[in-house]
Write an enzyme that holds these catalytic residues in place. Structure first.
Site, short mmCIF file in Angstrom:
data_model
loop_
_atom_site.label_atom_id
_atom_site.label_comp_id
_atom_site.label_asym_id
_atom_site.label_seq_id
_atom_site.Cartn_x
_atom_site.Cartn_y
_atom_site.Cartn_z
N GLY A 357 0.83 -1.20 0.00
CA GLY A 357 0.00 0.00 0.00
C GLY A 357 0.86 1.25 0.00
O GLY A 357 2.10 1.19 -0.05
N GLY A 359 1.28 4.97 2.02
CA GLY A 359 0.90 5.83 3.13
C GLY A 359 1.29 7.27 2.86
O GLY A 359 1.82 7.61 1.79
N GLY A 360 1.02 8.13 3.82
CA GLY A 360 1.33 9.53 3.65
C GLY A 360 2.82 9.79 3.53
O GLY A 360 3.25 10.77 2.92
N PHE A 361 3.67 8.92 4.11
CA PHE A 361 5.11 9.12 4.07
C PHE A 361 5.83 8.19 3.12
O PHE A 361 7.04 8.12 3.10
CB PHE A 361 5.70 8.96 5.47
CG PHE A 361 5.38 10.11 6.38
CD1 PHE A 361 5.49 11.40 5.93
CD2 PHE A 361 4.94 9.89 7.67
CE1 PHE A 361 5.20 12.47 6.76
CE2 PHE A 361 4.64 10.95 8.50
CZ PHE A 361 4.77 12.25 8.04
N GLY A 362 5.09 7.43 2.32
CA GLY A 362 5.74 6.57 1.34
C GLY A 362 5.12 5.19 1.28
O GLY A 362 4.24 4.84 2.08
N VAL A 364 4.65 0.96 1.33
CA VAL A 364 4.96 -0.14 2.24
C VAL A 364 5.00 -1.42 1.42
O VAL A 364 4.10 -1.68 0.61
CB VAL A 364 3.93 -0.26 3.37
CG1 VAL A 364 4.29 -1.41 4.31
CG2 VAL A 364 3.84 1.04 4.15
N LYS A 378 8.68 -0.23 5.23
CA LYS A 378 8.17 1.11 4.92
C LYS A 378 9.32 1.96 4.37
O LYS A 378 10.28 2.27 5.08
CB LYS A 378 7.59 1.74 6.19
CG LYS A 378 7.07 3.16 6.03
CD LYS A 378 6.53 3.63 7.37
CE LYS A 378 6.10 5.08 7.36
NZ LYS A 378 5.64 5.52 8.67
N ASP A 475 -1.99 11.35 14.50
CA ASP A 475 -2.46 10.95 13.17
C ASP A 475 -3.26 9.66 13.25
O ASP A 475 -3.07 8.73 12.45
CB ASP A 475 -1.29 10.81 12.20
CG ASP A 475 -1.73 10.87 10.74
OD1 ASP A 475 -2.83 11.39 10.47
OD2 ASP A 475 -0.98 10.40 9.86
#
Length: 667
Positions: A357, A359-362, A364, A378, A475
């Site tokens: 998937g 995420g907001g920071f990169g 996974v 991640k 978050d």
């Protein structure tokens, strides 16, 4: 167990058939319109449903049942293949198996069906007048079914056979130790003829077996794969409680759980020189090698002693070339520092097939590490806004947090621009896939949802009160709640978390980061965050779990553009049931649902001082007799459709929930 005597059916097929194999028992017949037929009809109606619904805490795609009493009692067992993600497919497969059994074995008191349609279904069913469910017979293998491909794997037969045995033994061991007793694997390059042959494998036991019984069942099947069968280009053996299979094509859903490397074959030694005997350099190596090994071990031991002496000095240091290395405290025995090449190999160079998937920071990825370990990798995006400070923060924080409702950080890697975190792999992924996805909702009954709410609350309470330092997550949202094998929730993604001393409860910032829809008003507008801002996010999350709807998005909720305002209006008007997911109504747990809505609305109140702490939330969830307060209107209650104030800010609050946004707020 006369009806379960081993009946060996061998087939040499190319390719393997996609049909139902039905084996009729020799346990006698029943008559039309008899009690036995009625009991069998009851099982045919209920077992498919039972095999495809939640079993206590998760879905196993497995069920057993008994109907009637002696002498007309019927026992039955159904097991769907473990890679099924669709409960409907399992139910249909078991139902079709009953139909095939009754058509091909009319009036037989027992039958076993192996249904195989690789595109949709694979399951097996067995019913009998003999007690195949008895604890005394729990490891009874039952009727045996074999099927083999007639083509041969090219290459040296001995090497090929050894590789296949390694593959099946490794997969069987994985299945035995996994909670669902289901495992997949693959092995490549077992051929020695110049061509590469990749084999895929699967092993499964019924989930009710103990690990040692599962392993014994599977090892018996592996032992039956003789020298002739182990060089086939595919085959399977199925018994009542376990089964194994391997193919040259990917025959199950998803990617293999691990890569198995064939054991090395020792090279044939060169003939000795009869004229000169043993070479002197051979003698030298045989003497020196053990000495070198002992010296190396001593150096490593001394190095570790020196590191233990640096108590409390874990931290960041530089190495040549500007790359960063992370030294973590030696007390964290399960934490590893990975080399970037290890990460590349584990994730197959960050291939799309391994991607779990974004995420907001990169992104996974799923990583396959030595010893068959699966981990989530991640890879922090350089443009994500999470620099080395956030990276260091997340590593320092999660590596020391230990709670059943927090995801475990297993290691990290920092090399040049690459910053990577390695977590425990959770196969059920994130909560949003279940509460917002149509397929996932069917698996989320009320008890499951309540357990998830309670687990998230316990995790937050640990962060706010019981960990070594007070932690504010900042978050909290469904995509940051991961689910383990048993569907237990684990809070993840601590890149935005803030750490305080136990005496501090509040902070402020000019850099507001988080996800719109879950951010408390005092944080989004003033940059003030506290444990109460996490409580607000928790309240939003609970409303989403109960309703199956996102708090903000393209959908309108009556007169509101967010779920929180709509839920409060329905609560105020006594129409609380209109906000609840349809599949939960009507229900006998109405009081519990109402109580959860009440708690959620208390958490999303506009003023932080009016919100409960997570300790209060736990008390309200666990004590059903505790009187709850009446919630005041929630934050953003004025965000109504057509409202002028709402129109100026609606773009802000309609942002996609899963997007993490940074806002620089002047103060």
């Amino acid at each position: 167990m006369a009806s379960l005597l081993l009946t060996i059916l061998g087939f040499l097929l190319t390719p393997l058939s996609a049909t139902a194999t039905v084996i009729c028992s020799n346990g006698g017949n029943y008559t039309a319109n008899s009690a036995y037929q009625s009991n069998l009809a009851v099982l045919a109606a209920t077992l498919p449903i039972n095999a495809s619904t939640l079993n206590q805490t998760r879905i196993y795609f497995y069920a057993t049942a008994t109907a009637g009493g002696a002498p007309d009692v019927v026992y039955a067992l159904a097991l769907c293949r473990g890679d099924m993600v669709n409960a409907t497919a399992c139910r249909d497969c078991v139902a079709a198996s009953f139909q095939d059994a009754q058509q091909r074995c009319p009036y037989d008191r027992g039958a076993t069906v192996y249904m195989d349609d690789d595109a949709e279904h694979e399951c097996h069913l067995s019913y009998s007048s003999d007690n195949l469910l008895s604890p005394a017979n729990i490891t009874e293998n039952g009727t045996l079914f074999q099927e083999w491909n007639q083509q041969i794997i090219p290459g040296d037969a001995a090497i090929v056979a050894a590789g296949v045995r390694d593959l099946l033994n490794g997969t069987a061991l994985d299945a035995a130790i996994r909670p669902m007793h289901f495992a997949t694997a693959f092995m490549d390059s077992i051929s020695t003829s110049g061509a590469t042959t990749t084999l895929y494998s699967l092993a499964q036991c019924t989930p009710d077996l103990f690990s040692d019984n599962c392993q014994a069942c599977l090892q018996r099947l592996v032992g039956m794969v003789n020298a002739t069968m182990s060089v086939r280009l595919g085959g399977r053996i199925v018994v009542l409680r376990c089964n194994i299979r391997f193919e040259a094509n990917l025959f199950y859903k998803g990617q293999p759980m691990r890569r198995i490397t064939p054991s090395s074959i020792a090279p044939v030694p060169a003939p000795a020189d009869k004229n000169h005997g043993t070479k002197p350099w051979v003698v030298a190596i045989s003497v020196v090698a053990p000495v070198v090994l002992v010296a190396f071990c001593f150096i490593v031991y001394c190095h570790r002693l020196r590191r233990r002496g640096r108590k409390g000095k874990g931290g960041l240091r530089r190495k040549r070339g500007g790359d960063e290395l992370w030294e973590i405290e030696t007390e964290l025995s399960e934490f590893s520092v990975f080399d970037f090449q290890q990460i590349l190999q584990a994730t197959n160079n960050f291939s799309e097939e391994n991607k779990l998937g974004e995420g907001g920071f990169g992104p996974v990825y799923k990583g396959y590490f030595p010893e068959g370990m699966e981990k989530a990798v991640k890879r922090l995006a350089s443009q994500s806004g999470q620099g080395f400070t956030e990276f260091k923060n997340e590593v320092e924080l999660i590596a020391k947090l230990q709670h059943r409702n927090l995801v475990r950080l297993l290691g990290c890697c920092s090399q040049g621009e690459e910053k990577i975190l390695v977590y425990e792999y959770l196969p059920n992924k994130s909560l949003d896939l279940f509460i917002f996805g149509e397929d996932g909702k069917s698996l989320m009954d009320w008890n499951r949802r309540l357990t998830i709410v309670e687990g998230i609350a316990e995790g937050l309470l640990y962060l706010h009160k019981h960990s070594r330092l007070r932690v504010i997550h900042r978050d909290l949202k469904p995509s940051n709640i991961l689910l383990d094998n048993e569907m237990n929730p684990k809070i993840s993604d601590f890149g935005l978390a803030k750490i305080f001393s136990p005496n501090n409860t509040e902070g402020d910032t000019t850099r507001v980061v988080g996800t719109y829809g879950y951010m408390a008003p005092e944080y989004s507008s003033l940059g003030i965050f506290s444990i109460k801002s996490d409580v607000f996010s928790f309240g939003v999350l609970v409303l989403e779990i109960l309703s199956g709807q996102r708090n903000s998005g393209s959908r309108r909720y009556g007169d509101f553009i967010n779920l929180t305002g709509y839920a409060w209006q329905l609560w105020d008007e006594g129409r609380w049931f209109e906000v609840v997911e349809e599949s939960l109504l009507p229900t006998c747990q109405s009081e519990e649902i109402v109580r959860c809505i009440n708690i959620a609305l208390l958490c999303v109140q506009e003023k932080a001082a009016n919100r409960p702490t997570m300790l209060d939330v736990i008390a309200m969830l666990s004590n059903k007799d505790m009187i709850l307060g009446e919630p005041k209107h929630p934050a953003y209650f004025n965000l109504r459709v057509g409202n002028e104030e709402a129109s100026s800010t609606s773009t802000q609050w309609c942002s996609v929930n899963d997007v993490t946004i940074s806002v620089i707020t002047p103060r």
